[in-house]
Scaffold this motif. Structure first.
Motif, PDB file in Angstrom:
ATOM      1  N   ASN A 314       0.882  -1.160   0.072  1.00  0.00           N
ATOM      2  CA  ASN A 314       0.133   0.054  -0.089  1.00  0.00           C
ATOM      3  C   ASN A 314       0.956   1.230   0.094  1.00  0.00           C
ATOM      4  OD1 ASN A 314       0.974  -0.208   2.651  1.00  0.00           O
ATOM      5  ND2 ASN A 314      -0.982   0.670   3.481  1.00  0.00           N
ATOM      6  N   THR A 315       1.954   1.322  -0.735  1.00  0.00           N
ATOM      7  CA  THR A 315       2.932   2.512  -0.898  1.00  0.00           C
ATOM      8  C   THR A 315       2.204   3.396  -1.675  1.00  0.00           C
ATOM      9  OG1 THR A 315       4.005   1.678  -2.611  1.00  0.00           O
ATOM     10  CG2 THR A 315       5.001   1.401  -0.545  1.00  0.00           C
ATOM     11  N   LEU A 316       2.525   4.800  -1.501  1.00  0.00           N
ATOM     12  CA  LEU A 316       1.779   5.881  -2.242  1.00  0.00           C
ATOM     13  C   LEU A 316       3.072   6.642  -2.856  1.00  0.00           C
ATOM     14  CD1 LEU A 316      -0.685   7.665  -2.669  1.00  0.00           C
ATOM     15  CD2 LEU A 316      -0.065   8.920  -0.720  1.00  0.00           C
ATOM     16  N   ASP A 317       3.102   6.430  -4.125  1.00  0.00           N
ATOM     17  CA  ASP A 317       4.091   7.196  -4.860  1.00  0.00           C
ATOM     18  C   ASP A 317       3.899   8.303  -5.132  1.00  0.00           C
ATOM     19  OD1 ASP A 317       6.111   8.067  -6.723  1.00  0.00           O
ATOM     20  OD2 ASP A 317       5.659   6.411  -8.318  1.00  0.00           O
ATOM     21  N   PRO A 318       4.577   9.544  -4.562  1.00  0.00           N
ATOM     22  CA  PRO A 318       4.560  10.822  -4.671  1.00  0.00           C
ATOM     23  C   PRO A 318       4.513  11.240  -6.179  1.00  0.00           C
ATOM     24  CG  PRO A 318       6.703  10.522  -3.610  1.00  0.00           C
ATOM     25  CD  PRO A 318       5.871   9.292  -3.743  1.00  0.00           C
ATOM     26  N   VAL A 319       5.395  10.821  -6.953  1.00  0.00           N
ATOM     27  CA  VAL A 319       5.584  11.118  -8.281  1.00  0.00           C
ATOM     28  C   VAL A 319       4.320  10.841  -9.241  1.00  0.00           C
ATOM     29  CG1 VAL A 319       6.939  10.731 -10.534  1.00  0.00           C
ATOM     30  CG2 VAL A 319       8.060  10.943  -8.486  1.00  0.00           C
ATOM     31  N   GLU A 320       3.672   9.663  -8.879  1.00  0.00           N
ATOM     32  CA  GLU A 320       2.562   9.189  -9.708  1.00  0.00           C
ATOM     33  C   GLU A 320       1.379  10.053  -9.236  1.00  0.00           C
ATOM     34  OE1 GLU A 320      -0.329   5.150  -9.886  1.00  0.00           O
ATOM     35  OE2 GLU A 320       1.781   5.209  -9.047  1.00  0.00           O
ATOM     36  N   LEU A 321       1.394  10.399  -7.948  1.00  0.00           N
ATOM     37  CA  LEU A 321       0.363  11.150  -7.403  1.00  0.00           C
ATOM     38  C   LEU A 321       0.126  12.607  -7.854  1.00  0.00           C
ATOM     39  CD1 LEU A 321      -2.161  11.137  -5.076  1.00  0.00           C
ATOM     40  CD2 LEU A 321      -0.433  12.131  -3.611  1.00  0.00           C
ATOM     41  N   VAL A 322       1.415  13.380  -8.236  1.00  0.00           N
ATOM     42  CA  VAL A 322       1.458  14.520  -8.586  1.00  0.00           C
ATOM     43  C   VAL A 322       1.270  14.568 -10.157  1.00  0.00           C
ATOM     44  CG1 VAL A 322       4.056  14.846  -8.749  1.00  0.00           C
ATOM     45  CG2 VAL A 322       2.628  16.914  -8.531  1.00  0.00           C
ATOM     46  N   GLU A 323       1.760  13.602 -10.825  1.00  0.00           N
ATOM     47  CA  GLU A 323       1.636  13.601 -12.363  1.00  0.00           C
ATOM     48  C   GLU A 323       0.074  13.360 -12.370  1.00  0.00           C
ATOM     49  OE1 GLU A 323       5.919  12.181 -13.920  1.00  0.00           O
ATOM     50  OE2 GLU A 323       4.277  10.587 -13.391  1.00  0.00           O
ATOM     51  N   THR A 324      -0.604  12.588 -11.601  1.00  0.00           N
ATOM     52  CA  THR A 324      -1.916  12.375 -11.770  1.00  0.00           C
ATOM     53  C   THR A 324      -2.876  13.544 -11.621  1.00  0.00           C
ATOM     54  OG1 THR A 324      -1.788  10.201 -11.324  1.00  0.00           O
ATOM     55  CG2 THR A 324      -4.049  10.970 -11.381  1.00  0.00           C
ATOM     56  N   TYR A 325      -2.683  14.158 -10.570  1.00  0.00           N
ATOM     57  CA  TYR A 325      -3.529  15.226 -10.033  1.00  0.00           C
ATOM     58  C   TYR A 325      -2.902  16.745  -9.903  1.00  0.00           C
ATOM     59  CZ  TYR A 325      -6.238  11.316  -8.372  1.00  0.00           C
ATOM     60  OH  TYR A 325      -6.697  10.037  -8.053  1.00  0.00           O
ATOM     61  N   GLY A 326      -1.727  16.925 -10.200  1.00  0.00           N
ATOM     62  CA  GLY A 326      -1.044  18.286 -10.088  1.00  0.00           C
ATOM     63  C   GLY A 326      -0.551  18.564  -9.100  1.00  0.00           C
ATOM     64  N   PRO A 327       0.458  19.310  -8.841  1.00  0.00           N
ATOM     65  CA  PRO A 327       1.062  19.883  -7.754  1.00  0.00           C
ATOM     66  C   PRO A 327       0.129  20.627  -6.709  1.00  0.00           C
ATOM     67  CG  PRO A 327       1.802  21.252  -9.535  1.00  0.00           C
ATOM     68  CD  PRO A 327       0.971  20.008 -10.087  1.00  0.00           C
ATOM     69  N   ASP A 328      -0.558  21.605  -7.129  1.00  0.00           N
ATOM     70  CA  ASP A 328      -1.461  22.107  -6.156  1.00  0.00           C
ATOM     71  C   ASP A 328      -2.410  21.307  -5.494  1.00  0.00           C
ATOM     72  OD1 ASP A 328      -0.190  24.624  -6.789  1.00  0.00           O
ATOM     73  OD2 ASP A 328      -2.095  25.587  -7.548  1.00  0.00           O
ATOM     74  N   ALA A 329      -3.035  20.309  -6.171  1.00  0.00           N
ATOM     75  CA  ALA A 329      -3.965  19.336  -5.440  1.00  0.00           C
ATOM     76  C   ALA A 329      -3.211  18.631  -4.468  1.00  0.00           C
ATOM     77  CB  ALA A 329      -4.364  18.341  -6.474  1.00  0.00           C
ATOM     78  N   VAL A 330      -2.012  18.262  -4.459  1.00  0.00           N
ATOM     79  CA  VAL A 330      -1.202  17.373  -3.811  1.00  0.00           C
ATOM     80  C   VAL A 330      -0.759  18.299  -2.649  1.00  0.00           C
ATOM     81  CG1 VAL A 330       0.780  15.980  -3.182  1.00  0.00           C
ATOM     82  CG2 VAL A 330      -0.573  15.582  -5.380  1.00  0.00           C
ATOM     83  N   ARG A 331      -0.447  19.332  -2.546  1.00  0.00           N
ATOM     84  CA  ARG A 331      -0.089  20.341  -1.818  1.00  0.00           C
ATOM     85  C   ARG A 331      -1.110  20.950  -0.894  1.00  0.00           C
ATOM     86  NH1 ARG A 331       4.841  23.783  -3.190  1.00  0.00           N
ATOM     87  NH2 ARG A 331       3.748  25.643  -2.235  1.00  0.00           N
ATOM     88  N   TYR A 332      -2.395  20.878  -1.454  1.00  0.00           N
ATOM     89  CA  TYR A 332      -3.599  21.411  -0.846  1.00  0.00           C
ATOM     90  C   TYR A 332      -3.953  20.507   0.209  1.00  0.00           C
ATOM     91  CZ  TYR A 332      -8.064  23.349   0.330  1.00  0.00           C
ATOM     92  OH  TYR A 332      -9.086  23.983   1.080  1.00  0.00           O
ATOM     93  N   TYR A 333      -4.205  19.282  -0.472  1.00  0.00           N
ATOM     94  CA  TYR A 333      -4.723  18.287   0.482  1.00  0.00           C
ATOM     95  C   TYR A 333      -3.825  17.867   1.639  1.00  0.00           C
ATOM     96  CZ  TYR A 333      -6.210  13.614   2.118  1.00  0.00           C
ATOM     97  OH  TYR A 333      -6.784  12.488   2.630  1.00  0.00           O
ATOM     98  N   PHE A 334      -2.648  17.734   1.575  1.00  0.00           N
ATOM     99  CA  PHE A 334      -1.917  17.364   2.673  1.00  0.00           C
ATOM    100  C   PHE A 334      -1.790  18.296   3.994  1.00  0.00           C
ATOM    101  CE2 PHE A 334      -0.641  13.970  -0.169  1.00  0.00           C
ATOM    102  CZ  PHE A 334      -0.541  12.918   0.665  1.00  0.00           C
ATOM    103  N   LEU A 335      -1.935  19.702   3.248  1.00  0.00           N
ATOM    104  CA  LEU A 335      -1.904  20.786   4.443  1.00  0.00           C
ATOM    105  C   LEU A 335      -3.331  20.953   4.952  1.00  0.00           C
ATOM    106  CD1 LEU A 335       1.162  22.857   3.099  1.00  0.00           C
ATOM    107  CD2 LEU A 335       1.060  20.964   4.531  1.00  0.00           C
ATOM    108  N   ARG A 336      -4.122  20.977   4.159  1.00  0.00           N
ATOM    109  CA  ARG A 336      -5.549  21.181   4.549  1.00  0.00           C
ATOM    110  C   ARG A 336      -6.169  20.298   5.262  1.00  0.00           C
ATOM    111  NH1 ARG A 336     -10.307  21.724   5.788  1.00  0.00           N
ATOM    112  NH2 ARG A 336     -12.087  22.422   4.701  1.00  0.00           N
ATOM    113  N   GLU A 337      -5.898  18.941   4.996  1.00  0.00           N
ATOM    114  CA  GLU A 337      -6.667  17.705   5.397  1.00  0.00           C
ATOM    115  C   GLU A 337      -6.038  17.205   6.833  1.00  0.00           C
ATOM    116  OE1 GLU A 337      -9.777  15.026   5.660  1.00  0.00           O
ATOM    117  OE2 GLU A 337      -9.488  16.897   4.861  1.00  0.00           O
TER     118      GLU A 337
END
Length: 535
Positions: A314-337
């Motif tokens: 159940n690893t979470l690849d940060p490269v795959e995550l940001v390439e799928t959803y974009g940098p702002d989406a990743v930045r916002y979720y982890f600091l907002r949530e």
């Protein structure tokens, strides 16, 4: 008001120097995003800022991994460092200094620092016996081990028994000084839970720790005894100092600490708290250097409520995550949530729902429909309204008035979730205000002044929200500012010194009659993948 560097003191922030035993994981990304956001905020405030990140490249773990891969340790490090640099680019992280502990200039700083501590009489040669975790690069006390001599952090790896000659740092000499430090400066270690962990550890009595290894080639030699190699932590922690000096200058400890030292904030994961909150300040005391202002240890991340790991699948690849959803989406979720400082969880369904609700619906849709009305009712310009003529108790101005200080306080306290929540409250109030005032109805009734007053208040609230969220979502904020008629780039490091936080952060900055851009989505709604887990 505008600021120049002379008006504001310098601010320096560091991430850990990441160990290059593998590619960066989501935890590394989390810390670095947070550091980048803090750096961006202080730049908006007009401070000269130095953000430091980098890689810790020495030690037995690196040497063993390189041997297993059939490459040299340096080749191994070069390969994985490129992975860190790529991820930071993808995440729109623009650090000021990237330090590698294999850099020749770093050795100069390490040698000079070692000499200071040596001259102080705080280094001696002795025999080290005990259980050693190669993954932690640390000797473990028997009482801290799990059953069957397993590391409490790397629970699937047994520790190794070591009996060898080492050089030691006299940490025990600094028991009283450290206790006094924690008493005099209660904010030195944050959050409170981390401070309590350190106080409990120190209260048990400090033991001297090893700063060298034998039978290890990958690292810097001990200056007084080339048969020993400096232990990775004594070497790595000093990377924070090496990074302070301009790479083009000849390395020197005195020059390195001349401007940016002491560091204002060290951001770390809680697993390396002891090294940064106990060993590091004691080393600095020994060398006669001022101590950092704050060490902040954040929590761990899980995925779908479970600890992440290859064995769990159940690893979470940060490269795959940001390439799928974009940098702002990743930045916002982890600091907002996630409340920074506590453990947090990633769930893809929750991730998509939060982003759609906050960025696509509340913020993006509000701007889009208001701009379209301004195009129809106000000739595509900001309504010609004097913001100072809007009553202080106006529902949006009243929120915006207090928001400047609220968000600034949240950022300085690393309460990113609070900064987002407070700003989104203005956006949500604006949506409600727009629906209640119904400017489309006012316009049909011929009430042009009332229509323009409503649209100005909403457009200005969106602008203020975009500005205050720009450290977290700079690209979305850029799009919003462009559509509002501004030529502003929130990725410009000199922006804060050019426009001034006090002006742009306050409600009522939007210039009347300024031409507006065309309405366009600032965040595309995301679709739930079929395989997403339930929240």
């Amino acid at each position: 008001m505008t600021f120049t560097p002379a008006d504001k003191p310098p601010f320096a922030i560091t991430t850990p120097l990441y160990y290059v035993n593998g590619l960066p994981h989501i935890g590394s990304a989390y810390t670095t995003i947070a550091a980048d956001v803090v750096a961006r905020f202080y730049r908006l405030m007009g401070h000269p800022v130095l953000m430091i990140t980098g890689t810790d490249e020495h030690g037995q773990k690196i040497q063993r991994t390189a041997e297993e891969r059939g490459v040299s340790p340096q080749e191994h490090c070069d390969e994985f460092v490129a992975g860190f640099e790529r991820l930071w680019t993808l995440l729109n992280i623009d650090c000021d200094r990237f330090i590698r502990t294999t850099a020749p200039r770093h050795k100069v700083i390490v040698d000079e620092f070692f000499q200071r501590v040596w001259d102080r009489g705080d280094i001696y040669k002795g025999q080290q016996q005990g259980w050693y975790c190669v993954s932690c690069e640390e000797f473990k006390e028997e009482r801290d081990l799990l059953p069957n001599q397993h590391c409490p952090i790397h629970t699937n790896k047994p520790v190794e028994w070591r009996d060898e000659s080492n050089y030691f740092f006299k940490l025990s000499n600094y028991q009283t000084q450290l206790e006094q430090l924690y008493a005099d400066r209660p904010d030195f270690i944050q959050p409170e839970s981390r401070r309590n962990e350190v106080l409990s550890f120190v209260k048990r009595g400090l033991q001297d720790f090893s700063i060298s290894r034998i039978n290890l080639d990958w690292g810097f030699a001990v200056p007084t005894d080339p048969g020993h190699t400096l232990y990775v932590w004594f070497d790595a922690l000093l990377g924070y100092i090496t990074a302070l000096q301009d790479p083009g200058e000849p390395p020197s400890l005195e020059k390195a600490i001349a401007h940016w030292w002491p560091i204002n904030t060290h951001l770390i994961g809680k697993d390396i708290l002891r090294f940064h909150a106990v060993y590091w300040p004691a080393m600095l005391m020994s060398a006669g250097l001022p101590l950092p202002e704050r060490v902040y240890g954040h929590g761990f991340l899980t995925k779908d409520g479970q600890k992440m790991g290859k064995s769990q699948g159940n690893t979470l690849d940060p490269v795959e995550l940001v390439e799928t959803y974009g940098p702002d989406a990743v930045r916002y979720y982890f600091l907002r949530e996630i409340e920074f400082g506590k453990d947090g969880d990633f769930n893809e369904t929750r991730f998509i729902n939060v982003l759609n609700a906050d960025l696509a619906n509340d913020l993006g849709n509000l701007l889009n429909r208001t701009l379209k009305m301004a195009a129809r009712y106000c000739d595509g310009k900001v309504p010609d309204i004097n913001p100072q003529a809007i009553a202080a108790d106006h529902p949006l101005r009243a929120i915006g008035y207090n928001l400047t200080d609220t968000v600034a306080k949240a950022y300085t306290q690393l309460a990113f979730s609070q900064a987002c929540t407070a700003t989104l409250a203005l956006v949500q109030a604006s949506n409600k205000f727009l629906d209640e005032q119904a400017p489309w109805s006012l316009y049909k009734q011929g009430k042009q002044a009332e229509t323009e007053a409503v649209l100005y208040a909403v457009l200005e609230s969106v602008r203020q929200a975009a500005y205050l969220l720009s450290p977290i979502i700079p690209d979305i904020s850029n799009q919003i500012y462009t559509q509002l008629g501004f030529a502003v780039d929130f990725n410009d490091k000199a922006l804060g010194q050019a426009i001034g936080y006090a002006d742009h952060a306050a409600w009522g900055y939007l210039p009347p009659a300024q031409p507006l851009g065309e309405a366009a989505p600032v965040f595309q709604r995301l679709e739930l993948p079929e395989t997403a887990a339930s929240p």
